[in-house]
Design a protein around this motif. Structure first.
Motif, short mmCIF file in Angstrom:
data_model
loop_
_atom_site.label_atom_id
_atom_site.label_comp_id
_atom_site.label_asym_id
_atom_site.label_seq_id
_atom_site.Cartn_x
_atom_site.Cartn_y
_atom_site.Cartn_z
N MET A 1 96.95 3.91 54.22
CA MET A 1 95.81 4.70 53.77
C MET A 1 95.49 4.38 52.32
O MET A 1 96.35 3.93 51.58
CB MET A 1 96.08 6.18 53.98
CG MET A 1 96.87 6.83 52.88
SD MET A 1 97.33 8.51 53.26
CE MET A 1 98.53 8.33 54.55
N CYS A 2 94.26 4.61 51.95
CA CYS A 2 93.86 4.30 50.58
C CYS A 2 93.05 5.49 50.05
O CYS A 2 91.99 5.80 50.56
CB CYS A 2 93.03 3.03 50.60
SG CYS A 2 92.84 2.30 49.00
N LYS A 3 93.63 6.16 49.06
CA LYS A 3 92.97 7.36 48.55
C LYS A 3 91.70 7.01 47.79
O LYS A 3 91.59 5.95 47.21
CB LYS A 3 93.94 8.09 47.61
CG LYS A 3 95.08 8.72 48.35
CD LYS A 3 96.09 9.25 47.38
CE LYS A 3 97.39 9.54 48.11
NZ LYS A 3 98.53 9.58 47.23
N GLY A 70 89.35 -3.80 51.83
CA GLY A 70 90.37 -4.86 51.94
C GLY A 70 91.73 -4.27 52.29
O GLY A 70 92.47 -4.83 53.10
N HIS A 71 92.05 -3.14 51.69
CA HIS A 71 93.35 -2.49 51.91
C HIS A 71 93.49 -2.07 53.38
O HIS A 71 94.50 -2.35 54.02
CB HIS A 71 93.46 -1.28 50.98
CG HIS A 71 94.72 -0.49 51.15
ND1 HIS A 71 95.82 -0.67 50.35
CD2 HIS A 71 95.05 0.49 52.03
CE1 HIS A 71 96.77 0.16 50.74
NE2 HIS A 71 96.33 0.88 51.75
N GLU A 72 92.47 -1.41 53.90
CA GLU A 72 92.56 -0.92 55.29
C GLU A 72 92.58 -2.09 56.28
O GLU A 72 93.29 -2.03 57.29
CB GLU A 72 91.41 0.04 55.62
CG GLU A 72 91.37 1.32 54.78
CD GLU A 72 92.69 2.09 54.72
OE1 GLU A 72 93.50 1.95 55.64
OE2 GLU A 72 92.90 2.82 53.74
N ILE A 73 91.82 -3.13 56.00
CA ILE A 73 91.86 -4.30 56.89
C ILE A 73 93.23 -4.99 56.77
O ILE A 73 93.75 -5.53 57.74
CB ILE A 73 90.67 -5.26 56.62
CG1 ILE A 73 89.39 -4.53 57.02
CG2 ILE A 73 90.81 -6.55 57.42
CD1 ILE A 73 88.11 -5.27 56.73
N GLY A 74 93.83 -4.90 55.59
CA GLY A 74 95.19 -5.41 55.41
C GLY A 74 96.16 -4.70 56.35
O GLY A 74 96.99 -5.33 57.00
N HIS A 75 96.02 -3.39 56.46
CA HIS A 75 96.86 -2.62 57.40
C HIS A 75 96.64 -3.12 58.83
O HIS A 75 97.59 -3.31 59.58
CB HIS A 75 96.50 -1.13 57.35
CG HIS A 75 97.16 -0.38 56.23
ND1 HIS A 75 98.51 -0.43 55.99
CD2 HIS A 75 96.66 0.47 55.29
CE1 HIS A 75 98.80 0.34 54.94
NE2 HIS A 75 97.69 0.89 54.50
N ALA A 76 95.36 -3.30 59.18
CA ALA A 76 95.03 -3.76 60.54
C ALA A 76 95.62 -5.15 60.78
O ALA A 76 96.15 -5.43 61.86
CB ALA A 76 93.52 -3.77 60.72
N SER A 135 104.56 -1.16 53.46
CA SER A 135 103.31 -1.31 54.20
C SER A 135 102.10 -1.10 53.26
O SER A 135 101.10 -1.82 53.34
CB SER A 135 103.32 -0.32 55.35
OG SER A 135 102.05 0.10 55.69
N GLU A 136 102.20 -0.11 52.35
CA GLU A 136 101.11 0.15 51.40
C GLU A 136 100.96 -1.01 50.41
O GLU A 136 99.84 -1.44 50.11
CB GLU A 136 101.36 1.45 50.63
CG GLU A 136 101.24 2.71 51.47
CD GLU A 136 99.92 2.82 52.21
OE1 GLU A 136 98.87 2.53 51.63
OE2 GLU A 136 99.95 3.18 53.41
N VAL A 137 102.09 -1.52 49.92
CA VAL A 137 102.03 -2.61 48.95
C VAL A 137 101.46 -3.87 49.60
O VAL A 137 100.59 -4.54 49.03
CB VAL A 137 103.43 -2.89 48.34
CG1 VAL A 137 103.43 -4.14 47.48
CG2 VAL A 137 103.89 -1.69 47.52
#
Ligand SMILES: [Zn+2]
Length: 204
Positions: A1-3, A70-76, A135-137
């Motif tokens: 997640m990205c605040k 970019g962050h959320e697509i990184g998670h995906a 996972s966040e990093v």
């Protein structure tokens, strides 16, 4: 997640959030649907529904929404990690972790048993923390890497790098704090249960 928030990331780029998202989805071959929902409090990657929620509109060009995308697509792209994948099985373990010290205390088990159990519970807890942290990093590094070659100025890259370092420090300090709360709670449960058990035994 990205605040959310970030007021200082208001420099505009040459591409929109929507264009960036489409480009990344093509590049990573992630079959996710993207929902732009400004009402949402934070960005989210829903692995099961294969859905990404972004809190900005697709026409946004500012740095922070682009980073969030970019962050959320990184998670995906990386997918769920081991513990997250089996969270449905692991979640019931959490109340058990607190029940065991209570049972140990109520049955007046020696301190060493409670101590050994606390160590095992701590290993489990730290593995979970490490997984969330990494996972966040990983997702943020992915976003930074993809934005590096696309943004107009080095200043924007520096700003994101600085923000990322701050996030890492923040998370690194948060883990020991939660760890302390967790271990103290387990120990407190054991001591409280033992105290009540001995008191009840003494009164009989
Ligand atoms: Zn995230």
């Amino acid at each position: 997640m990205c605040k959310n928030p970030e007021n200082s990331y208001n420099s505009e780029e040459d591409f929109t959030c929507g264009e960036f998202v489409q480009e990344l989805l093509r590049e990573t071959k992630c079959g996710y649907e993207v929902v732009y929902d400004p009402q949402s409090v934070k960005g989210l990657c829903h692995y099961k529904k294969k859905e990404i929620i972004l809190t900005y509109l697709p026409e946004t060009r500012t740095l922070w929404p682009l980073f969030q995308a970019g962050h959320e697509i990184g998670h995906a792209y990386y997918g769920p990690d081991f513990l997250f994948r089996y969270r449905a099985l692991l979640l019931p373990v959490i109340p058990v972790l607190f029940l065991v010290p209570v049972c140990l205390g109520l049955t007046n088990q020696p301190t060493i048993h409670a101590f050994l159990f606390t160590i095992c519970a701590c290993v489990f807890f730290l593995l979970g923390c490490y997984e969330i942290f990494s996972s966040e990093v990983k997702a943020s590094l992915f976003a930074l890497e993809k934005l590096k070659s696309r943004v107009k100025t080095q200043k924007a890259v520096d700003k994101l790098t600085k923000r990322l370092k701050l996030d890492i420090w923040y998370n690194a300090l948060e883990i020991p704090a939660w760890f302390t709360v967790f271990t103290s709670s387990l120990w407190f449960f054991y001591l409280a249960a033992r105290y009540f058990s001995q008191k009840a035994g003494g009164a009989l």
